[in-house]
Design an enzyme around this catalytic site. Structure first.
Site, PDB file in Angstrom:
ATOM      1  N   LYS A 100       0.801  -1.242   0.000  1.00  0.00           N
ATOM      2  CA  LYS A 100       0.000   0.000   0.000  1.00  0.00           C
ATOM      3  C   LYS A 100       0.826   1.281   0.000  1.00  0.00           C
ATOM      4  O   LYS A 100       0.414   2.310   0.534  1.00  0.00           O
ATOM      5  CB  LYS A 100      -0.995   0.024   1.181  1.00  0.00           C
ATOM      6  CG  LYS A 100      -1.821  -1.220   1.379  1.00  0.00           C
ATOM      7  CD  LYS A 100      -2.287  -1.879   0.115  1.00  0.00           C
ATOM      8  CE  LYS A 100      -3.332  -1.102  -0.650  1.00  0.00           C
ATOM      9  NZ  LYS A 100      -3.604  -1.787  -1.952  1.00  0.00           N
TER      10      LYS A 100
ATOM     11  N   SER B 148      -4.756   2.734   4.131  1.00  0.00           N
ATOM     12  CA  SER B 148      -4.867   2.067   2.838  1.00  0.00           C
ATOM     13  C   SER B 148      -4.897   0.537   3.010  1.00  0.00           C
ATOM     14  O   SER B 148      -5.666  -0.169   2.356  1.00  0.00           O
ATOM     15  CB  SER B 148      -3.678   2.490   1.970  1.00  0.00           C
ATOM     16  OG  SER B 148      -3.816   2.025   0.664  1.00  0.00           O
TER      17      SER B 148
ATOM     18  N   HIS C  90       6.864  -7.541  -2.237  1.00  0.00           N
ATOM     19  CA  HIS C  90       6.780  -6.916  -0.910  1.00  0.00           C
ATOM     20  C   HIS C  90       7.698  -7.642   0.076  1.00  0.00           C
ATOM     21  O   HIS C  90       7.587  -7.474   1.281  1.00  0.00           O
ATOM     22  CB  HIS C  90       5.355  -7.007  -0.354  1.00  0.00           C
ATOM     23  CG  HIS C  90       4.341  -6.241  -1.135  1.00  0.00           C
ATOM     24  ND1 HIS C  90       4.550  -4.962  -1.577  1.00  0.00           N
ATOM     25  CD2 HIS C  90       3.086  -6.569  -1.544  1.00  0.00           C
ATOM     26  CE1 HIS C  90       3.469  -4.546  -2.230  1.00  0.00           C
ATOM     27  NE2 HIS C  90       2.573  -5.505  -2.223  1.00  0.00           N
TER      28      HIS C  90
HETATM   29  P1  A3P Z   1      -4.945   4.814  -0.901  1.00  0.00           P
HETATM   30  O1  A3P Z   1      -5.589   3.545  -0.430  1.00  0.00           O
HETATM   31  O2  A3P Z   1      -4.476   5.689   0.213  1.00  0.00           O
HETATM   32  O3  A3P Z   1      -5.803   5.571  -1.861  1.00  0.00           O
HETATM   33  P2  A3P Z   1      -0.116  -0.242  -3.659  1.00  0.00           P
HETATM   34  O4  A3P Z   1      -0.109  -0.130  -5.150  1.00  0.00           O
HETATM   35  O5  A3P Z   1       1.236  -0.350  -3.069  1.00  0.00           O
HETATM   36  O6  A3P Z   1      -1.073  -1.275  -3.198  1.00  0.00           O
HETATM   37  O7  A3P Z   1      -0.638   1.164  -3.108  1.00  0.00           O
HETATM   38  C1  A3P Z   1      -1.990   1.545  -3.198  1.00  0.00           C
HETATM   39  C2  A3P Z   1      -2.113   3.008  -2.840  1.00  0.00           C
HETATM   40  O8  A3P Z   1      -1.543   3.810  -3.883  1.00  0.00           O
HETATM   41  C3  A3P Z   1      -3.582   3.413  -2.717  1.00  0.00           C
HETATM   42  O9  A3P Z   1      -3.627   4.413  -1.712  1.00  0.00           O
HETATM   43  C4  A3P Z   1      -3.835   3.974  -4.111  1.00  0.00           C
HETATM   44  O10 A3P Z   1      -4.941   4.834  -4.191  1.00  0.00           O
HETATM   45  C5  A3P Z   1      -2.536   4.718  -4.360  1.00  0.00           C
HETATM   46  N1  A3P Z   1      -2.330   4.987  -5.797  1.00  0.00           N
HETATM   47  C6  A3P Z   1      -2.442   4.130  -6.836  1.00  0.00           C
HETATM   48  N2  A3P Z   1      -2.223   4.750  -7.998  1.00  0.00           N
HETATM   49  C7  A3P Z   1      -1.950   6.040  -7.701  1.00  0.00           C
HETATM   50  C8  A3P Z   1      -1.642   7.196  -8.488  1.00  0.00           C
HETATM   51  N3  A3P Z   1      -1.575   7.135  -9.810  1.00  0.00           N
HETATM   52  N4  A3P Z   1      -1.425   8.354  -7.830  1.00  0.00           N
HETATM   53  C9  A3P Z   1      -1.491   8.419  -6.482  1.00  0.00           C
HETATM   54  N5  A3P Z   1      -1.780   7.368  -5.694  1.00  0.00           N
HETATM   55  C10 A3P Z   1      -2.017   6.196  -6.287  1.00  0.00           C
END
Ligand code: A3P
Length: 278
Positions: free
Chosen positions: A42, A134, A104
């Site tokens: 996340k 998240s 991860h």
């Molecule tokens: P939130 O749940 O706070 O919105 P991962 O890819 O490591 O699982 O991380 C997911 C997090 O990255 C989520 O955060 C998601 O919304 C955010 N995220 C994904 N794409 C993004 C983008 N293009 N710009 C900003 N945040 C992004």
């Protein structure tokens, strides 16, 4: 509760993660032109992978090349729990170069060859309060992986602060990778908050790090393609795109929770040279 949870080196894993890979890092045969994107969950993994994939494709969004981003340690299809459908490790082994691989895993569960064979490693970290929020939504939405987790955020935060979540304690995970970046100057370390503030520079830094000489238009195109708004519309990745802001934790933490968190944060981060914006 995770279906089939198991532990290794004080960290929690689920049975959807290949235990042999975690326990015997050296079975992974790295190639010198591999690029690994490693994060605590996340933290902006999918976003970074998408930027990196497009950099490796010179900004061509439609190409199939580099489209596979095997999740190194996962072995089951989360919906059917069928291990024959998705095995990131086997897929990684069969992938053509140059491979782009997501993981991860903690430093110690990845082969040391990663650091000596000239592989590219991009580490992304995000402030742990937003990671907690998240991750909470992830636990709630991924019913196949986490059972029917029905705790509220405050319950989840206690689990998170005690390191009782998938991949274990945030501090241990991030600080180990941070130390690794300090020891190996050839690793790219990015922070989610910096990427939000200046996504174009993040794209440019990734291109520069991987040795792709891209012109300004291509950098702009990749940055725009990977904007929150656009990624939210992409069917293959939209499920990991939720709110995408810095500071959402303020809507969830009580004053007391924040104070307790800050105490632990200040204690663990002291003297590490690493800090985050909230
Ligand atoms: P939130 O749940 O706070 O919105 P991962 O890819 O490591 O699982 O991380 C997911 C997090 O990255 C989520 O955060 C998601 O919304 C955010 N995220 C994904 N794409 C993004 C983008 N293009 N710009 C900003 N945040 C992004």
């Amino acid at each position: 509760t995770l279906p089939g949870e198991w532990r290794h080196m004080d960290r929690l894993y689920s049975d959807s993660i290949r235990r042999d890979v975690v326990e015997n890092p050296e079975i992974l045969q790295v190639r010198s032109d591999d690029c690994f994107v490693v994060t605590y969950p996340k933290s902006g993994t999918t976003w970074t992978l998408e930027m990196t994939r497009l950099v490796m494709n010179y900004g061509v969004t439609s190409t199939k090349q580099h489209n596979i981003l095997p999740f190194l340690e996962l072995k089951v299809d989360k919906k059917s729990r069928d291990s024959t459908l998705y095995d990131g490790f086997s897929m990684t082994e069969k992938m053509e170069s140059s491979r782009l691989v997501k993981s991860h895993l903690p430093v110690g569960a990845l082969t040391k060859d990663l650091f000596t064979e000239g592989c590219k490693i991009i580490v992304v970290a995000r402030n742990p309060k937003d990671v907690a929020v998240s991750f909470y939504y992830f636990y709630k939405s991924e019913k196949e992986s986490f059972g029917d987790y029905d705790g509220d955020f405050h319950h989840f935060l206690r689990m998170f602060m005690n390191g009782k979540v998938l991949y274990g304690d945030w501090f241990t995970h991030v600080l180990e990778w941070w130390q690794c970046c300090r020891d190996n100057k050839n690793i790219l370390f990015l922070k989610y908050e910096d990427m939000k503030k200046d996504p174009r520079s993040a794209t440019a830094r990734i291109a520069d790090y991987l040795g792709y000489d891209l012109n300004d238009d291509v950098i702009d195109k990749i940055t725009e393609h990977c904007s929150f708004k656009n990624m939210k519309k992409a069917p293959a990745i939209e499920s990991t795109v939720r709110k995408g802001i810095v500071g959402d934790w303020k809507n969830y933490f009580t004053v007391a929770e924040n104070e307790a968190f800050e105490r632990i944060y200040n204690e663990k981060m002291k003297g590490t040279g690493l800090s985050f914006e909230w």
